[in-house]
Design an enzyme around this catalytic site. Structure first.
Site, PDB file in Angstrom:
ATOM      1  N   ASP A   1       0.865  -1.175   0.000  1.00 18.06           N
ATOM      2  CA  ASP A   1       0.000   0.000   0.000  1.00 18.06           C
ATOM      3  C   ASP A   1       0.905   1.230   0.000  1.00 18.06           C
ATOM      4  O   ASP A   1       2.115   1.135   0.251  1.00 18.06           O
ATOM      5  CB  ASP A   1      -0.893  -0.050   1.251  1.00 18.06           C
ATOM      6  CG  ASP A   1      -1.739   1.188   1.408  1.00 18.06           C
ATOM      7  OD1 ASP A   1      -2.363   1.613   0.426  1.00 18.06           O
ATOM      8  OD2 ASP A   1      -1.760   1.747   2.531  1.00 18.06           O
TER       9      ASP A   1
ATOM     10  N   ASP B   1      -0.231   5.225   0.842  1.00 21.87           N
ATOM     11  CA  ASP B   1      -0.488   6.213   1.894  1.00 21.87           C
ATOM     12  C   ASP B   1      -0.663   5.528   3.245  1.00 21.87           C
ATOM     13  O   ASP B   1      -1.491   4.625   3.396  1.00 21.87           O
ATOM     14  CB  ASP B   1      -1.735   7.025   1.554  1.00 21.87           C
ATOM     15  CG  ASP B   1      -1.536   7.877   0.322  1.00 21.87           C
ATOM     16  OD1 ASP B   1      -1.089   9.021   0.472  1.00 21.87           O
ATOM     17  OD2 ASP B   1      -1.801   7.384  -0.794  1.00 21.87           O
TER      18      ASP B   1
ATOM     19  N   ASP C   1      -2.093  -0.399   5.841  1.00 18.66           N
ATOM     20  CA  ASP C   1      -2.466   0.195   7.123  1.00 18.66           C
ATOM     21  C   ASP C   1      -3.956   0.363   7.336  1.00 18.66           C
ATOM     22  O   ASP C   1      -4.424   0.432   8.476  1.00 18.66           O
ATOM     23  CB  ASP C   1      -1.817   1.580   7.248  1.00 18.66           C
ATOM     24  CG  ASP C   1      -2.475   2.591   6.315  1.00 18.66           C
ATOM     25  OD1 ASP C   1      -3.050   3.583   6.798  1.00 18.66           O
ATOM     26  OD2 ASP C   1      -2.429   2.379   5.086  1.00 18.66           O
TER      27      ASP C   1
END
Length: 255
Positions: A22, A24, A199
């Site tokens: 991922d 961001d 996240d």
């Protein structure tokens, strides 16, 4: 379920992994706006070296558009899934483009009127999806959620995807798990052990896929609940983990 803070750190990156990252909140620290993120010095070179180390089996899986990913990590162009899997760039550089419905433009205009009342809130137009952000002004959360809920019945085959300070309207049946599963069925990812690092709540779909295929799911942060099997505390810890492989290739296998 094990609390996230009790999850172990992931092992060193092995040669037989198919690694998906991922962006961001994982590779990059969050900023007030999507355009405000900063790419740490040397990160592009680290990713390029890691791609070579893994025989090309490194991919980005993000809510951003592919064009944004390419701008952030230029001149590197990795296999990637953008817009939570709506856009996909395969290892041969072929891109599967999405087609947005016209009603999505109507939602965008209405959302712009809402955020005008809440400085710091943001409407992000991603062509085939619209993301409504309230991280910069939490008073905008309920009005934006209400707008998204009201629009959903008119956007056939769309659904709501909640994230950290954001809700996104996007087509049903496409998520990060679908994107990872598709990439795992083709070279250079096929036959490797899948590992996904992310996240956000949207990354749980990817965690489910890699775990089902005998891989590792690595949570960044301490969000709960999670399907993750391993954890890193913050993007800086992710970069240190990547550096450990870039600086000292292990040439190991987890088979």
């Amino acid at each position: 379920m094990v609390p996230p803070t009790h999850l172990p750190a992931p092992p060193a990156i092995a040669d037989d992994w198919a690694l998906f990252l991922d962006v961001d909140g994982t590779l990059l620290e969050f900023a007030a706006t999507p355009e405000g993120v900063q790419v740490p010095p040397g990160l592009v070179a680290r990713l390029a070296g890691l791609q070579r180390h893994l025989g090309g089996a490194l991919g980005l899986v993000s809510g951003r558009r592919l064009a944004q990913l390419d701008e952030l990590f230029a001149p590197l162009r990795l296999p990637a899934a953008g817009l939570h899997g709506l856009e996909r760039r395969h290892a041969d550089n072929h891109v599967d483009p999405p087609t947005p419905p016209s009603l999505l433009r109507v939602l965008h205009r209405k959302a712009e009127l809402v955020v005008e009342r809440f400085p710091g809130a943001l409407v992000e137009d991603k062509d085939s999806t619209v993301a409504l952000h309230w991280r910069g002004n939490h008073e905008a959360e309920q009005p934006l959620r209400d707008l998204a809920d009201a629009a959903l019945p008119w956007l056939h085959d769309y659904r709501l995807q909640a994230g950290d300070g954001v809700v996104e309207l996007r087509p049903a049946g496409t998520d990060k798990g679908d994107a990872i599963a598709a990439l795992l069925d083709e070279p250079p990812f096929a036959g490797r052990r899948p590992v996904f690092v992310g996240d956000d709540l949207t990354d749980e779909h990817g965690f489910e896929v890699v775990i089902a295929r005998g891989g590792l799911a690595v949570l960044v942060g301490d969000r709960t609940p999670t399907l993750a099997s391993h954890r890193l505390g913050a993007p800086r810890d992710v970069l240190a983990w990547l550096d450990a492989t870039a600086d000292a290739p292990s040439h190991r296998s987890t088979a």
